[in-house]
Write a protein that holds these residues in place. Structure first.
Motif, PDB file in Angstrom:
ATOM      1  N   VAL A  52       0.719  -1.032   0.003  1.00 52.86           N
ATOM      2  CA  VAL A  52       0.042  -0.136   0.021  1.00 52.86           C
ATOM      3  C   VAL A  52       0.852   1.241   0.099  1.00 52.86           C
ATOM      4  N   ALA A  53       2.159   1.196   0.598  1.00 55.67           N
ATOM      5  CA  ALA A  53       3.050   2.433   0.685  1.00 55.67           C
ATOM      6  C   ALA A  53       3.637   2.737  -0.684  1.00 55.67           C
ATOM      7  N   THR A  54       3.731   1.942  -1.426  1.00 54.53           N
ATOM      8  CA  THR A  54       4.636   1.985  -2.819  1.00 54.53           C
ATOM      9  C   THR A  54       4.190   3.226  -3.865  1.00 54.53           C
ATOM     10  N   PRO A  55       2.924   3.412  -3.810  1.00 54.23           N
ATOM     11  CA  PRO A  55       2.462   4.407  -4.822  1.00 54.23           C
ATOM     12  C   PRO A  55       2.812   5.828  -3.919  1.00 54.23           C
ATOM     13  N   ALA A  56       2.609   5.755  -2.608  1.00 55.24           N
ATOM     14  CA  ALA A  56       2.662   6.935  -1.787  1.00 55.24           C
ATOM     15  C   ALA A  56       4.472   7.295  -2.004  1.00 55.24           C
ATOM     16  N   LEU A  57       5.177   6.336  -1.735  1.00 55.91           N
ATOM     17  CA  LEU A  57       6.634   6.665  -1.922  1.00 55.91           C
ATOM     18  C   LEU A  57       6.956   6.935  -3.457  1.00 55.91           C
ATOM     19  N   ALA A  58       6.329   6.367  -4.452  1.00 57.37           N
ATOM     20  CA  ALA A  58       6.601   6.776  -5.741  1.00 57.37           C
ATOM     21  C   ALA A  58       6.040   8.128  -6.064  1.00 57.37           C
ATOM     22  N   ALA A  59       5.271   8.787  -5.243  1.00 59.04           N
ATOM     23  CA  ALA A  59       4.816  10.291  -5.671  1.00 59.04           C
ATOM     24  C   ALA A  59       5.635  11.113  -5.080  1.00 59.04           C
ATOM     25  N   PRO A  64       3.010  11.598 -12.220  1.00 59.48           N
ATOM     26  CA  PRO A  64       1.707  10.799 -12.259  1.00 59.48           C
ATOM     27  C   PRO A  64       2.238   9.562 -12.909  1.00 59.48           C
ATOM     28  N   ARG A  65       2.896   9.278 -13.974  1.00 63.69           N
ATOM     29  CA  ARG A  65       3.170   8.153 -14.732  1.00 63.69           C
ATOM     30  C   ARG A  65       3.857   7.267 -14.009  1.00 63.69           C
ATOM     31  N   GLY A  66       4.991   7.503 -13.226  1.00 63.62           N
ATOM     32  CA  GLY A  66       5.759   6.742 -12.391  1.00 63.62           C
ATOM     33  C   GLY A  66       5.067   6.166 -11.231  1.00 63.62           C
ATOM     34  N   THR A  67       4.111   7.141 -10.717  1.00 63.88           N
ATOM     35  CA  THR A  67       3.389   6.933  -9.316  1.00 63.88           C
ATOM     36  C   THR A  67       2.259   5.766  -9.925  1.00 63.88           C
ATOM     37  N   LEU A  68       1.650   5.997 -11.279  1.00 64.40           N
ATOM     38  CA  LEU A  68       0.963   5.106 -11.537  1.00 64.40           C
ATOM     39  C   LEU A  68       1.378   3.530 -11.990  1.00 64.40           C
ATOM     40  N   CYS A  73       2.169  -2.034 -10.445  1.00 62.14           N
ATOM     41  CA  CYS A  73       3.186  -2.903  -9.843  1.00 62.14           C
ATOM     42  C   CYS A  73       2.839  -3.772  -8.666  1.00 62.14           C
ATOM     43  N   ALA A  74       2.236  -2.926  -7.956  1.00 65.09           N
ATOM     44  CA  ALA A  74       1.807  -3.367  -6.482  1.00 65.09           C
ATOM     45  C   ALA A  74       0.349  -4.285  -6.775  1.00 65.09           C
ATOM     46  N   ALA A  75      -0.219  -3.742  -7.533  1.00 72.17           N
ATOM     47  CA  ALA A  75      -1.628  -4.621  -7.735  1.00 72.17           C
ATOM     48  C   ALA A  75      -1.295  -5.711  -8.197  1.00 72.17           C
ATOM     49  N   VAL A  76      -0.396  -5.927  -9.399  1.00 69.81           N
ATOM     50  CA  VAL A  76       0.001  -7.135  -9.900  1.00 69.81           C
ATOM     51  C   VAL A  76       0.572  -7.946  -8.813  1.00 69.81           C
ATOM     52  N   VAL A 101      -6.064   0.907  -3.878  1.00 64.18           N
ATOM     53  CA  VAL A 101      -6.894   1.857  -4.754  1.00 64.18           C
ATOM     54  C   VAL A 101      -6.686   2.990  -4.107  1.00 64.18           C
ATOM     55  N   LEU A 102      -7.129   3.303  -2.931  1.00 63.95           N
ATOM     56  CA  LEU A 102      -7.468   4.482  -2.510  1.00 63.95           C
ATOM     57  C   LEU A 102      -6.253   5.196  -2.394  1.00 63.95           C
ATOM     58  N   VAL A 103      -5.142   4.607  -1.724  1.00 61.75           N
ATOM     59  CA  VAL A 103      -3.699   5.201  -1.760  1.00 61.75           C
ATOM     60  C   VAL A 103      -3.199   5.703  -3.067  1.00 61.75           C
ATOM     61  N   SER A 104      -3.411   4.964  -4.062  1.00 60.80           N
ATOM     62  CA  SER A 104      -2.767   5.137  -5.478  1.00 60.80           C
ATOM     63  C   SER A 104      -3.521   6.442  -5.991  1.00 60.80           C
ATOM     64  N   THR A 105      -4.823   6.479  -5.994  1.00 58.30           N
ATOM     65  CA  THR A 105      -5.508   7.451  -6.434  1.00 58.30           C
ATOM     66  C   THR A 105      -5.209   8.648  -6.051  1.00 58.30           C
ATOM     67  N   ALA A 106      -5.047   8.784  -4.555  1.00 56.18           N
ATOM     68  CA  ALA A 106      -4.439   9.997  -3.924  1.00 56.18           C
ATOM     69  C   ALA A 106      -3.064  10.374  -4.370  1.00 56.18           C
ATOM     70  N   SER A 107      -2.175   9.622  -4.367  1.00 62.05           N
ATOM     71  CA  SER A 107      -0.914   9.805  -4.920  1.00 62.05           C
ATOM     72  C   SER A 107      -0.893  10.221  -6.150  1.00 62.05           C
ATOM     73  N   VAL A 108      -1.308   9.683  -7.247  1.00 60.04           N
ATOM     74  CA  VAL A 108      -1.252  10.057  -8.538  1.00 60.04           C
ATOM     75  C   VAL A 108      -1.905  11.520  -8.695  1.00 60.04           C
ATOM     76  N   MET A 109      -2.865  11.875  -7.872  1.00 58.00           N
ATOM     77  CA  MET A 109      -3.535  13.432  -7.928  1.00 58.00           C
ATOM     78  C   MET A 109      -2.514  14.112  -7.297  1.00 58.00           C
ATOM     79  N   THR A 110      -1.863  13.735  -6.117  1.00 59.43           N
ATOM     80  CA  THR A 110      -0.719  14.572  -5.586  1.00 59.43           C
ATOM     81  C   THR A 110       0.133  14.732  -6.133  1.00 59.43           C
ATOM     82  N   SER A 111       0.534  13.846  -7.199  1.00 61.36           N
ATOM     83  CA  SER A 111       1.814  13.684  -7.870  1.00 61.36           C
ATOM     84  C   SER A 111       1.669  14.785  -9.290  1.00 61.36           C
ATOM     85  N   ARG A 112       0.353  14.856  -9.592  1.00 63.05           N
ATOM     86  CA  ARG A 112       0.031  15.393 -10.690  1.00 63.05           C
ATOM     87  C   ARG A 112      -0.082  17.290 -10.010  1.00 63.05           C
ATOM     88  N   THR A 113      -0.709  17.195  -9.070  1.00 63.17           N
ATOM     89  CA  THR A 113      -0.735  18.804  -8.593  1.00 63.17           C
ATOM     90  C   THR A 113       0.478  19.362  -8.307  1.00 63.17           C
TER      91      THR A 113
END
Length: 382
Positions: A52-59, A64-68, A73-76, A101-113
């Motif tokens: 769950v922490a991996t997308p947050a660390l990526a952000a 956004p692409r790297g975070t996604l 990768c975490a989902a797979v 899913v929740l952390v990934s969505t928040a991380s992608v949005m944060t990275s984009r912002t």
């Protein structure tokens, strides 16, 4: 000279870049570790929070692409481990998926912002740099009394528009006076020193009849700024010096040069290039203690109609290719002898980029001057 100091600072920059790349790999390394644990007898260890922490660390280090990509990768990994351990149907699996899913969505949005804000701030900085360049390094006028001129400035730092190189050309009652200089060091202290020297030159050229006094005025201004920097507790500004070249082109067929530790100007005449070396070598501005009482006057050279004069910083002659071969400026100047000034600068720019494979190690400042005693007409025949 500044290329040497920049090359000495490169190892630290390289380490920082390596650490940044390593930080970008951390989320994917964590996913691989989780996969290894889950596929081994140690799968009893609870690894859900790590994924769950991996997308947050990526952000933190990626867009956004790297975070996604880290989230996918975490989902797979989650699907593989749940299938391997026959965990489908358990409440914990679906809870982990929902959290991912929740952390990934928040991380992608944060990275984009964050990326949008950084892009806006970068554009603001570039606009400020462009405005500063127009004040600090104004383009040389095409016509200045008995000469026609053109200038070029290339910053070595990616995205930068101004640096530690300086130039100026002014028409005065004493003739056309020009300066080209190179500040030892880089960053904001170098820009500040360049601004101090240029400000002093622009003031002194109009009332100092002696060319030596003009450059002495620049040296005094630099010394005053060093004292002010010491009072401001900014010792970094005290370590710098400035190599400078002051040139005066009167109405007669001569040119006067005062050289303070700077690469000599080049004179093109009848297809041959001559370096105008000073009769008495002098130290750069800021190193007056090494003058040892030397008080040489301006060196005078013949500068006739059809001649071309090139003032430049060491970023040109110290430009190297992959085999550490220096750029052959006299040869390039001779090859471009039939070009107009703008064509000459464009050809010089292309030659530098080709020689260095697009990676300048130092800033470049150039002024090309043609003697044009033609009563205000077109380009002189070169």
């Amino acid at each position: 000279m500044r290329a040497l100091y920049r090359s000495l600072s490169r190892p630290g920059a390289g380490r920082h870049h390596a650490l940044f790349l390593l930080a970008q790999c951390v989320p994917f390394v964590i996913a691989l570790i989780v996969l290894g644990i889950e596929l081994s007898p140690a799968h009893v260890v609870y690894t859900g929070p790590l994924l769950v922490a991996t997308p947050a660390l990526a952000a933190v280090t990626m867009g956004p692409r790297g975070t996604l990509a880290a989230a996918l990768c975490a989902a797979v990994v989650s699907v593989i481990t749940a299938t391997h351990n026959h965990a489908w149907g358990g409440q914990q699996v679906y809870t982990n998926f929902l959290a991912l899913v929740l952390v990934s969505t928040a991380s992608v949005m944060t990275s984009r912002t964050v990326r949008t804000r950084r892009r806006y701030e970068l554009n603001q900085v570039r606009r400020i740099a462009a405005a500063a360049q127009e004040v600090l390094l104004r383009p040389v006028p095409d016509r200045l009394g008995p000469v026609r001129a053109a200038s070029m400035y290339l910053a070595a730092e990616t995205g930068a528009q101004i640096g530690g190189d300086l130039y100026e050309a002014v028409e005065t009652r004493y003739g056309v006076r020009m300066i080209v200089g190179d500040v030892r060091g880089k960053g904001l202290p170098a820009v500040r020193s360049a601004a101090v020297v240029l400000g002093a030159f622009r003031e002194a050229v109009h009332y100092e009849d002696d060319l030596v006094e003009v450059i002495n005025h620049c040296a005094a201004a630099l010394e005053r700024d060093a004292v002010a920097a010491s009072a401001e507790d900014a010792p970094g500004l005290l370590e710098g010096f400035v190599t400078a070249l002051v040139v005066q082109v009167p109405d007669g067929p001569t040119v006067e040069v005062v050289n303070r530790g700077h690469p000599p100007p080049l004179l093109l005449r009848n297809g041959e290039v001559h370096a105008l070396h000073p009769a008495v070598p002098l130290p750069p501005l800021g190193l007056e203690e090494f003058l040892d009482g030397a008080s040489a006057g301006p060196d005078s050279y013949t500068f006739e109609r059809g001649d071309r004069l090139l003032l430049h910083t060491d970023g040109v002659i110290e430009a190297r290719d992959g085999e550490n071969v220096f750029f052959a400026l006299p040869e390039a100047m001779s090859e471009l002898r039939d070009c107009t000034r703008q064509e000459f600068l464009e050809g010089l720019h292309e030659g530098l980029m080709r020689h260095t494979h697009g990676r300048l190690a130092d800033d470049v400042a150039v002024i090309v001057v043609d003697r044009a005693d033609d009563g205000g007409g077109g380009d002189p025949a070169v």
